[in-house]
Design a protein around this motif. Structure first.
Motif, PDB file in Angstrom:
ATOM      1  N   UNK A 169     -29.059 -12.624  48.064  1.00 20.92           N
ATOM      2  CA  UNK A 169     -28.635 -11.407  47.425  1.00 20.92           C
ATOM      3  C   UNK A 169     -27.355 -10.725  47.808  1.00 20.92           C
ATOM      4  N   UNK A 170     -27.263 -10.761  49.243  1.00 23.68           N
ATOM      5  CA  UNK A 170     -25.949 -10.083  49.787  1.00 23.68           C
ATOM      6  C   UNK A 170     -24.721 -11.429  49.652  1.00 23.68           C
ATOM      7  N   UNK A 171     -25.182 -12.356  49.774  1.00 20.34           N
ATOM      8  CA  UNK A 171     -23.911 -13.310  49.517  1.00 20.34           C
ATOM      9  C   UNK A 171     -23.266 -13.123  48.205  1.00 20.34           C
ATOM     10  N   UNK A 172     -23.883 -12.807  47.039  1.00 19.45           N
ATOM     11  CA  UNK A 172     -23.386 -12.876  45.837  1.00 19.45           C
ATOM     12  C   UNK A 172     -22.949 -11.538  45.504  1.00 19.45           C
ATOM     13  N   UNK A 173     -23.149 -10.548  46.464  1.00 17.68           N
ATOM     14  CA  UNK A 173     -22.465  -9.097  46.380  1.00 17.68           C
ATOM     15  C   UNK A 173     -23.432  -7.924  46.189  1.00 17.68           C
ATOM     16  N   UNK A 174     -24.527  -8.011  46.392  1.00 20.05           N
ATOM     17  CA  UNK A 174     -25.781  -7.091  46.450  1.00 20.05           C
ATOM     18  C   UNK A 174     -25.630  -6.291  47.581  1.00 20.05           C
ATOM     19  N   UNK A 175     -25.179  -4.791  47.259  1.00 23.53           N
ATOM     20  CA  UNK A 175     -25.042  -3.914  48.385  1.00 23.53           C
ATOM     21  C   UNK A 175     -26.223  -2.894  48.707  1.00 23.53           C
ATOM     22  N   UNK A 176     -27.283  -2.776  47.833  1.00 22.80           N
ATOM     23  CA  UNK A 176     -28.263  -1.866  47.673  1.00 22.80           C
ATOM     24  C   UNK A 176     -29.842  -2.565  47.340  1.00 22.80           C
ATOM     25  N   UNK A 177     -30.731  -2.327  48.119  1.00 25.07           N
ATOM     26  CA  UNK A 177     -31.955  -3.083  47.934  1.00 25.07           C
ATOM     27  C   UNK A 177     -33.074  -1.983  47.723  1.00 25.07           C
ATOM     28  N   UNK A 178     -33.851  -1.880  46.962  1.00 25.15           N
ATOM     29  CA  UNK A 178     -35.082  -1.108  46.774  1.00 25.15           C
ATOM     30  C   UNK A 178     -36.413  -1.662  47.073  1.00 25.15           C
ATOM     31  N   UNK A 179     -37.103  -1.711  47.741  1.00 23.26           N
ATOM     32  CA  UNK A 179     -38.342  -2.118  48.120  1.00 23.26           C
ATOM     33  C   UNK A 179     -39.330  -1.391  47.623  1.00 23.26           C
ATOM     34  N   UNK A 180     -40.061  -2.126  46.305  1.00 29.21           N
ATOM     35  CA  UNK A 180     -41.010  -1.438  45.557  1.00 29.21           C
ATOM     36  C   UNK A 180     -42.288  -2.343  45.467  1.00 29.21           C
ATOM     37  N   UNK A 181     -42.949  -1.995  44.559  1.00 28.55           N
ATOM     38  CA  UNK A 181     -44.294  -2.880  44.233  1.00 28.55           C
ATOM     39  C   UNK A 181     -44.680  -2.423  42.688  1.00 28.55           C
ATOM     40  N   UNK A 195     -37.949 -19.640  43.990  1.00 24.74           N
ATOM     41  CA  UNK A 195     -38.546 -21.009  44.808  1.00 24.74           C
ATOM     42  C   UNK A 195     -38.072 -22.182  44.091  1.00 24.74           C
ATOM     43  N   UNK A 196     -37.358 -21.966  42.886  1.00 25.76           N
ATOM     44  CA  UNK A 196     -36.771 -23.166  42.572  1.00 25.76           C
ATOM     45  C   UNK A 196     -35.295 -23.205  42.312  1.00 25.76           C
ATOM     46  N   UNK A 197     -34.820 -21.983  42.147  1.00 24.58           N
ATOM     47  CA  UNK A 197     -33.407 -21.823  41.848  1.00 24.58           C
ATOM     48  C   UNK A 197     -32.669 -20.649  42.816  1.00 24.58           C
ATOM     49  N   UNK A 198     -31.477 -20.935  43.222  1.00 21.61           N
ATOM     50  CA  UNK A 198     -30.674 -19.816  43.909  1.00 21.61           C
ATOM     51  C   UNK A 198     -30.558 -18.712  42.999  1.00 21.61           C
ATOM     52  N   UNK A 199     -30.489 -17.437  43.705  1.00 23.32           N
ATOM     53  CA  UNK A 199     -29.988 -16.080  43.035  1.00 23.32           C
ATOM     54  C   UNK A 199     -28.716 -16.200  42.396  1.00 23.32           C
ATOM     55  N   UNK A 200     -27.748 -16.909  42.913  1.00 19.56           N
ATOM     56  CA  UNK A 200     -26.211 -17.303  42.461  1.00 19.56           C
ATOM     57  C   UNK A 200     -26.472 -17.979  41.125  1.00 19.56           C
ATOM     58  N   UNK A 201     -27.314 -19.110  40.893  1.00 20.92           N
ATOM     59  CA  UNK A 201     -27.371 -19.859  39.734  1.00 20.92           C
ATOM     60  C   UNK A 201     -28.152 -19.122  38.616  1.00 20.92           C
ATOM     61  N   UNK A 202     -29.007 -18.017  39.076  1.00 21.75           N
ATOM     62  CA  UNK A 202     -29.969 -17.471  38.272  1.00 21.75           C
ATOM     63  C   UNK A 202     -29.052 -16.391  37.683  1.00 21.75           C
ATOM     64  N   UNK A 203     -28.199 -15.621  38.477  1.00 18.85           N
ATOM     65  CA  UNK A 203     -27.491 -14.570  38.020  1.00 18.85           C
ATOM     66  C   UNK A 203     -26.287 -14.943  37.095  1.00 18.85           C
ATOM     67  N   UNK A 204     -25.657 -16.129  37.385  1.00 23.02           N
ATOM     68  CA  UNK A 204     -24.360 -16.497  36.675  1.00 23.02           C
ATOM     69  C   UNK A 204     -24.762 -17.459  35.510  1.00 23.02           C
TER      70      UNK A 204
END
Length: 378
Positions: free
Chosen positions: A58-70, A280-289
């Motif tokens: 997430x950080x690698x693709x530009x995310x600067x804010x994380x909300x830990x939730x449930x 578990x099967x794809x990177x966040x970069x692949x998924x986002x773009x």
């Protein structure tokens, strides 16, 4: 079944935030919960190493804010570890919690790990109604959690989902937030999908309640503008135009569900016919773009009439895709909240029913959030 069409991923910017839903396990059983009807079991949750990789990607693709939730993220034994990892990645960290389990010792541990903000949910302004709504005696525990957060000098936000059962306590809710020293108060009107849609007859307020509450909010916002930020948005069912879907589908951020599915918004999993990729099967970069799910409702090519020729399409993006699917079975339809939608009668009918019977006792049973919904259906 909804008809889906892939759109272009050109001009997609980097995501800003991630909602990390660590678990669906929770002490509370709120009947408006936005978690899916089929809750993820503990054995299906991502492991610590998986979540650490997700945060790194997430950080690698530009995310600067994380909300830990449930659910309740404090149930996870590795929350401190994940907050520390996010902090090491220079991401702003926010904990979204019921407050149960947030002792003074725990708060200090999380602060040392790098936690910046705590958002604690309240169900009402006092214990009796709060415990009824949440299906658990939690009010006093929440007050203790607030004291611990304030003592640790962390930023404090309160979140209260507003609905028919508590909207008449709005003045007292605002006063509670003021007394507790909250810096921010989110008065989040219930969104009617998943558990809230099951309980809509019990939760949807009448027009008089909404109008009275809006006046109370406006007065409080003016009075407290230098002391506390108050967020309030008119409930969708009483709005004249729809709101953009999470600021725009696949535009600002994304959600990672407890099992690793990546969603454009927390409730997108309800949309049938749209498959969401898993970390578990794809990177966040692949998924986002590149993923079909994220590109499906980006831009305007997917829009039907009257959205495609509407002057407001650049502002509302066609409205909420989850609401469209929940009410019409077609995620590509115009949000029924819109007065020009051919399905607007679905909203009008629900509002008319509530207001016509506003003085009558509601006898519909409350369906509390819990695992094994099949038992409820049977």
């Amino acid at each position: 079944m909804t008809q889906l069409k892939r759109t272009s991923s050109n001009h997609v910017g980097a995501p800003f935030s991630i909602l990390a839903e660590l678990t669906h396990r929770c002490h509370l059983h709120c009947p408006y919960c936005s978690n899916p009807l089929e809750l993820t079991l503990e054995k299906e949750e991502l492991k610590t190493e998986d979540w650490s990789r997700v945060l790194t990607e997430a950080a690698e693709i530009g995310v600067v804010e994380v909300h830990f939730s449930g659910g309740e993220p404090l149930i996870r034994d590795d929350l401190e570890t994940l907050i520390r990892h996010a902090n090491d990645l220079e991401m702003y960290t926010n904990l979204i919690t019921s407050g149960i389990g947030l002792s003074e010792e725990k708060v200090n541990q999380l602060k040392l790990a790098g936690l910046a903000n705590v958002q604690i949910s309240f169900q009402a302004a006092e214990a009796k109604l709060s415990d009824v709504i949440g299906g658990y005696k939690a009010f006093e525990k929440k007050l203790e959690a607030v004291k611990a957060v304030k003592k640790a000098e962390l930023h404090l936000s309160l979140n209260v989902v507003i609905h028919r059962m508590n909207i008449d306590q709005l003045q007292e809710i605002i006063q509670l937030a003021e007394d507790l020293g909250a810096e921010r108060l989110e008065l989040a009107n219930a969104q009617y999908y998943n558990w809230a849609l099951l309980n809509r007859d019990r939760l949807l307020p009448n027009r008089e309640q909404v109008e009275r509450a809006n006046k109370i909010y406006m007065a409080a916002k003016e009075r407290l503008q230098k002391e506390m930020e108050i967020i309030w948005v008119i409930p969708d069912y009483y709005a004249s135009v729809p709101k953009p879907c999470m600021g725009g589908w696949g535009t600002i951020g994304f959600t990672v569900a407890p099992n690793g599915d990546v969603l454009p918004c927390p409730t997108a999993g309800i949309i049938e016919g749209l498959t969401f990729e898993n970390v578990l099967k794809s990177s966040l970069k692949q998924i986002w773009y590149m993923s079909k799910s994220f590109n499906n409702f980006r831009g305007e090519e997917w829009m039907p009439e009257p959205c495609s020729s509407c002057d407001l399409r650049h502002e509302d993006g066609g409205g909420c895709r989850c609401q469209a699917f929940a009410l019409t079975g077609n995620a590509s339809a115009a949000d029924p909240v819109c007065g020009w939608s051919p399905d607007h009668h679905l909203i009008e009918s629900a509002v008319q029913d509530i207001n016509k019977n506003s003085d009558k006792e509601i006898i519909a049973p409350m369906i509390y959030r819990k695992f094994h919904l099949d038992k409820i259906k049977n």
